[in-house]
Scaffold this active site. Structure first.
Site, PDB file in Angstrom:
ATOM      1  N   GLU A 179       0.807  -1.221   0.000  1.00  0.00           N
ATOM      2  CA  GLU A 179       0.000   0.000   0.000  1.00  0.00           C
ATOM      3  C   GLU A 179       0.840   1.270   0.000  1.00  0.00           C
ATOM      4  O   GLU A 179       0.754   2.088   0.935  1.00  0.00           O
ATOM      5  CB  GLU A 179      -0.971  -0.001   1.191  1.00  0.00           C
ATOM      6  CG  GLU A 179      -1.897  -1.210   1.204  1.00  0.00           C
ATOM      7  CD  GLU A 179      -2.924  -1.174   2.336  1.00  0.00           C
ATOM      8  OE1 GLU A 179      -2.820  -0.298   3.206  1.00  0.00           O
ATOM      9  OE2 GLU A 179      -3.827  -2.009   2.337  1.00  0.00           O
ATOM     10  N   GLU A 387      -4.888  -8.703   1.055  1.00  0.00           N
ATOM     11  CA  GLU A 387      -5.558  -8.345   2.308  1.00  0.00           C
ATOM     12  C   GLU A 387      -7.041  -8.196   2.064  1.00  0.00           C
ATOM     13  O   GLU A 387      -7.449  -7.556   1.064  1.00  0.00           O
ATOM     14  CB  GLU A 387      -5.063  -6.999   2.869  1.00  0.00           C
ATOM     15  CG  GLU A 387      -3.733  -7.041   3.536  1.00  0.00           C
ATOM     16  CD  GLU A 387      -3.338  -5.681   4.115  1.00  0.00           C
ATOM     17  OE1 GLU A 387      -4.232  -4.879   4.477  1.00  0.00           O
ATOM     18  OE2 GLU A 387      -2.125  -5.437   4.185  1.00  0.00           O
TER      19      GLU A 387
END
Ligand code: IFM
Length: 486
Positions: A179, A387
């Site tokens: 991320e 995720e």
């Protein structure tokens, strides 16, 4: 340890759709969120140590000093993973544990922790999936300017070489960044994450340098890893939706898609920054100086698989005159926007949807759409859901159980979305539940529990929640239960 509970085991109908052969079932954590041992064996502070120790930055003054004590309990944690039937464990490496100043030789004691963890996983038949960077820059590198400085990409390439040298013979899947949007825009834009800077231009510079560091690390990994090892990057691609069909809201969605998604997928997967992003942000950075010759070729070195993280969609509009922007941005409250160049976009929570403890709306179709959008834009690109999961207000019952039916429903809905995307042509290779266990949820401290395993922080006791038993059964059957949750 607890065996799979028969009362939660799904009753399987014979016609249940199987996940693809070889589909990887895993769970994920990140170093600062679980390891603890913040000052042990030569580790020095990262930006998250500094940030969490700064009053007012993290809920309740919580820090990752002890976290889930995974550093000392990793053997028990791996045994628990094995018992649950996990096939892969996605963890991240704490850069300041292996290279405390962010430069120079590695500290063997730091590397040893990861060597032991990986050996323990392999021994248990669990594939290690290593992420080099999950937000925790060594503080010394931030003191030297951090990600807005190009020199940090040199440091990252050196660090990648150290890790490939230490674990390349044993870890088959490597991820450069987790991320990077959060590192750039929450860290240097809205400041709700470490290092807490609120400088829109620096956030954009950080994004470019994170891209470049990714490309340079891919080159290093490719050079050093054995043939057959897989390289990847994990992006939290925003599933952006306009609030209405108006042209103004479509433009809000385009802007957020540019600085939320295409700022990474453009250079990484197409070798170019999107023109509209450059135009929207031209008043903040001179891209012609920031992006140097050769950068785009470096950034676009191919990855074997793209990791995507998904939790909730992003609903946006262009505010009416006089209305303020930001609002319900799920990325945390700040007077400063994490969307440089698009500060006036307004964020909304979908009406009529259930929400998690993060106040994020539950929307499995968002995951389906995300997987299909990436497949449409980048045909043939292998994907991995690195995720997905949810925080709920879990508690231990007097009988010592943690019942989390909302999490089971969330996981069921999202795994069903993965199956639908696979059926419609997305090449999804695996799924990692976030998170293996409750942990330090960044600015929310320990107030949000994302784990499928409950952690009693006072005793560090682990209690698999009902969802862990459910997930375990899904893994064993390689299919979702039909017609309900049990
Ligand atoms: O806990 C985080 C993780 O570190 C990165 N992705 C989102 C998770 C939930 O907020």
């Amino acid at each position: 340890m607890t065996a799979v509970r028969p009362d939660i085991a799904p009753k399987q109908a014979p016609e249940a759709t199987q996940f693809p052969t070889g589909f990887v079932w895993g769970a994920a954590t990140a170093a600062y969120q679980v390891e603890g041992a913040a000052a042990e064996d030569g580790r020095t502070p990262s930006i998250w140590d500094t940030f969490s120790h700064t009053p007012g930055k993290v809920h309740n003054g919580d820090t990752g000093d002890i976290a889930a004590d995974h550093y000392h309990r990793f053997r028990d944690d791996v045994a628990l993973m094995k018992q649950l039937g996990l096939k892969a464990y996605r963890f991240s490496v704490s850069w300041s544990r292996v290279q405390p100043t962010g430069r120079g030789p590695a500290v063997e004691r730091g590397l040893d922790f990861y060597r032991k963890l990986v050996d323990e996983l392999l021994e248990a038949g669990i594939a290690p999936v290593a992420t080099l960077y999950h937000w925790d820059l060594p503080q010394e590198l931030e003191d030297a300017g951090g990600w807005p400085q190009r020199v940090t990409t040199d440091r990252f390439a050196d660090y990648a070489a150290i890790m490939a040298g230490a674990l390349g013979d044993r870890v088959a899947t490597w991820t450069t960044f987790n991320e990077p949007w959060c590192s750039a825009f929450l860290g240097y834009g809205s400041g709700v994450h470490a290092p807490g800077r609120t400088e829109p231009a620096s956030a954009l510079r950080a994004a470019h340098h994170l891209n470049l560091a990714h490309g340079r690390a891919i080159e290093v990994l490719r050079d050093q890893l054995p043939a057959g090892a897989q390289t990847s990057v994990t992006l939290n691609l925003h599933q952006v939706r306009p609030l209405t069909a108006s042209a103004a809201d479509a433009d809000a969605a385009r802007r957020v898609d540019a600085v939320g998604n295409r700022i990474f997928t453009g250079p990484m997967l197409r070798g170019e920054y999107p023109e509209d992003l450059l135009a929207d942000t031209a008043h903040l950075v001179d891209w012609s100086k920031l992006v140097q010759d050769g950068d785009l070729a470096a950034i676009s070195r191919p990855v074997d698989v793209l990791g995507v993280n998904y939790y909730t969609p992003t609903l946006v509009s262009m505010p009416e005159k006089g209305e303020s922007g930001s609002g319900n941005d799920v990325h945390g409250a700040s007077a400063f926007s994490p969307w440089p160049g698009s500060e006036h976009v307004a964020f909304h929570l979908a009406e009529g949807k259930e929400r998690t403890a993060m106040n994020w709306s539950i929307d499995p179709d968002g995951l389906y759409n995300l997987l299909m959008d990436v497949t449409r834009d980048h045909p043939g690109l292998p994907l991995m859901v690195t995720e997905n999961g949810a925080a709920f207000d879990d508690y231990v019952s007097p009988e010592g159980r943690v019942e989390d039916p909302e999490r089971i429903a969330y996981l069921h809905g999202h795994l069903d979305a993965v199956q639908r995307a696979v059926a419609d042509g997305a090449d999804v290779r695996g799924y990692f539940l976030w998170s293996l266990m409750d942990n330090f949820e960044w600015a929310y401290g320990y107030s949000k529990r994302f784990g499928t395993v409950y952690v009693d922080y006072a005793s560090q006791r682990r209690i698999p929640k009902a969802s862990a038993h459910w997930y375990s059964d899904v893994i064993r059957r390689h299919a979702l239960p039909q017609g309900g949750l049990s």
